[in-house]
Design a protein around this motif. Structure first.
Motif, PDB file in Angstrom:
ATOM      1  N   ASP A   1       2.053   3.873 -13.126  1.00 12.75           N
ATOM      2  CA  ASP A   1       1.648   5.235 -13.464  1.00 12.75           C
ATOM      3  C   ASP A   1       1.387   5.997 -12.173  1.00 12.75           C
ATOM      4  OD1 ASP A   1       0.875   7.490 -14.803  1.00 12.75           O
ATOM      5  OD2 ASP A   1      -1.150   6.752 -15.278  1.00 12.75           O
ATOM      6  N   TRP A   2       2.472   6.347 -11.491  1.00 10.43           N
ATOM      7  CA  TRP A   2       2.358   6.901 -10.141  1.00 10.43           C
ATOM      8  C   TRP A   2       2.248   8.418 -10.205  1.00 10.43           C
ATOM      9  CZ3 TRP A   2       0.957   4.276  -6.187  1.00 10.43           C
ATOM     10  CH2 TRP A   2       1.128   4.767  -4.893  1.00 10.43           C
ATOM     11  N   GLY A   3       1.156   8.945  -9.705  1.00 15.77           N
ATOM     12  CA  GLY A   3       0.957  10.385  -9.749  1.00 15.77           C
ATOM     13  C   GLY A   3      -0.259  10.782  -8.947  1.00 15.77           C
ATOM     14  N   PRO A   4      -0.791  11.957  -9.202  1.00 13.86           N
ATOM     15  CA  PRO A   4      -1.984  12.424  -8.460  1.00 13.86           C
ATOM     16  C   PRO A   4      -3.141  11.453  -8.605  1.00 13.86           C
ATOM     17  CG  PRO A   4      -1.003  14.200  -9.748  1.00 13.86           C
ATOM     18  CD  PRO A   4      -0.313  12.945 -10.178  1.00 13.86           C
TER      19      PRO A   4
ATOM     20  N   VAL B   1       7.810  -1.043  -5.696  1.00 14.83           N
ATOM     21  CA  VAL B   1       6.472  -1.560  -5.980  1.00 14.83           C
ATOM     22  C   VAL B   1       5.759  -1.969  -4.692  1.00 14.83           C
ATOM     23  CG1 VAL B   1       7.177  -3.971  -6.365  1.00 14.83           C
ATOM     24  CG2 VAL B   1       5.155  -3.055  -7.528  1.00 14.83           C
ATOM     25  N   SER B   2       6.497  -2.500  -3.717  1.00 13.01           N
ATOM     26  CA  SER B   2       5.877  -2.889  -2.443  1.00 13.01           C
ATOM     27  C   SER B   2       5.390  -1.665  -1.677  1.00 13.01           C
ATOM     28  CB  SER B   2       6.870  -3.683  -1.584  1.00 13.01           C
ATOM     29  OG  SER B   2       7.235  -4.891  -2.207  1.00 13.01           O
ATOM     30  N   THR B   3       6.188  -0.593  -1.685  1.00 10.12           N
ATOM     31  CA  THR B   3       5.790   0.632  -0.997  1.00 10.12           C
ATOM     32  C   THR B   3       4.546   1.240  -1.638  1.00 10.12           C
ATOM     33  OG1 THR B   3       8.067   1.105  -0.329  1.00 10.12           O
ATOM     34  CG2 THR B   3       6.516   2.951  -0.333  1.00 10.12           C
ATOM     35  N   ARG B   4       4.501   1.228  -2.964  1.00  7.03           N
ATOM     36  CA  ARG B   4       3.341   1.790  -3.655  1.00  7.03           C
ATOM     37  C   ARG B   4       2.084   0.969  -3.379  1.00  7.03           C
ATOM     38  NH1 ARG B   4       5.783   3.727  -9.574  1.00  7.03           N
ATOM     39  NH2 ARG B   4       7.077   5.424  -8.717  1.00  7.03           N
ATOM     40  N   LEU B   5       2.226  -0.345  -3.382  1.00  2.79           N
ATOM     41  CA  LEU B   5       1.077  -1.190  -3.056  1.00  2.79           C
ATOM     42  C   LEU B   5       0.616  -0.921  -1.629  1.00  2.79           C
ATOM     43  CD1 LEU B   5      -0.763  -3.615  -3.993  1.00  2.79           C
ATOM     44  CD2 LEU B   5       0.857  -5.087  -2.804  1.00  2.79           C
ATOM     45  N   SER B   6       1.578  -0.780  -0.715  1.00  5.78           N
ATOM     46  CA  SER B   6       1.251  -0.530   0.680  1.00  5.78           C
ATOM     47  C   SER B   6       0.529   0.806   0.853  1.00  5.78           C
ATOM     48  CB  SER B   6       2.534  -0.561   1.520  1.00  5.78           C
ATOM     49  OG  SER B   6       2.243  -0.454   2.894  1.00  5.78           O
TER      50      SER B   6
END
Length: 270
Positions: A58-61, A99-104
């Motif tokens: 759920d990628w957002g603000p 997913v790795s970039t978002r975790l990072s």
């Protein structure tokens, strides 16, 4: 997909020790075991993926209230990935990168908030320390080679999970096989652990398991024969036990109740 709430067994603790060793050595580890013994549950719990996966999808603000999740990302620094059937190397690379970039990014946000620093690049080394890939039987040769090359280039630790025989399958990939630092067999529950697990289920139904009681001992013996220590099968069986007891207004789990519950299940090899 993870099932019910994790019960910490000896095998789960052994998996944690295995995963910690793979991460510490920055190597490749393989974990294999029969279907349903708990490999996926342990791997998802190790990465806190039941909590982090929805947050990363759920990628957002974001708000200041998300710091708790950022802190969890920082503590775990691990990605759990379950490939789709017939996943290609291209799709594997794309999904793992997202997913790795978002975790990072979440790790960076935690460090910025804690240390009042400016934002560093989100792909910096060390933000993601471990990638766990489940159901590796779904990967073709090119996808497997991509994972090996990714490990070589980044030194990110890698755990590959699958069924018994995967260690022989990977022997056909000498570049990968030579880099495997640890191999871990995830075994079915032993009798003492099964009794420990069953005590939780008895309690869930408002009952008390007493192995000195002949009826309880018979019921446990029947469950042992049916499940052979397979954790997933125990969960399925108890769902049916609960149904049988409710329909028949029973207050005791007997071997007859277990047999009635077992008759409603399709049970393959365990």
């Amino acid at each position: 997909m993870a099932s019910s709430k994790l019960i910490v067994t000896k095998e789960h603790r052994r998996f944690i020790e295995f995963a910690d060793a793979v991460r510490r050595q920055k190597t490749i580890g393989i974990c294999f075991g029969q279907a349903g013994v708990g490999k996926t549950n342990s791997a998802r719990a190790y990465a806190s993926w039941d909590k982090l996966e929805p947050f990363l999808q759920d990628w957002g603000p974001r708000t200041d209230e998300d710091e708790r999740m950022y802190a969890m990302c920082n503590r775990k620094r691990a990605v759990f990935y379950n490939p789709q059937v017939m996943t290609t190397a291209k799709l594997l690379k794309s999904e793992l990168r997202v997913v790795s970039t978002r975790l990072s990014i979440c790790v960076d946000e935690h460090l910025i908030n804690q240390n009042n620093r400016s934002s560093p690049p989100h792909d910096r080394p060390g933000n993601v320390q471990l990638i766990i890939v489940d159901e590796c039987e779904r990967l073709n040769a090119v996808a497997v080679e991509y994972l090996r090359d990714f490990h070589d280039r980044t030194q990110v630790a890698l755990i590959l999970i699958g069924m018994p025989g995967m260690e022989k399958q990977f022997s056909r990939y000498p570049q990968l096989y030579s880099r495997i630092g640890f191999a871990h067999e995830y075994k079915a529950l032993g009798q003492e652990e099964i009794v420990f697990v069953l005590q939780r289920w008895w309690t869930k139904l408002g009952l008390t398991l007493n192995m000195d009681d002949f009826t309880d001992a018979q019921a446990v013996g029947a469950i042992l024969r049916v499940t052979r220590g397979n954790f997933r099968l125990i969960i399925r069986l108890f769902a049916q036990i609960e149904r049988v007891m409710k329909i028949n207004e029973l207050t005791t789990i007997t071997d007859e109740v277990v047999d009635a519950a077992r008759s409603t299940l399709v049970i393959g090899y365990t």
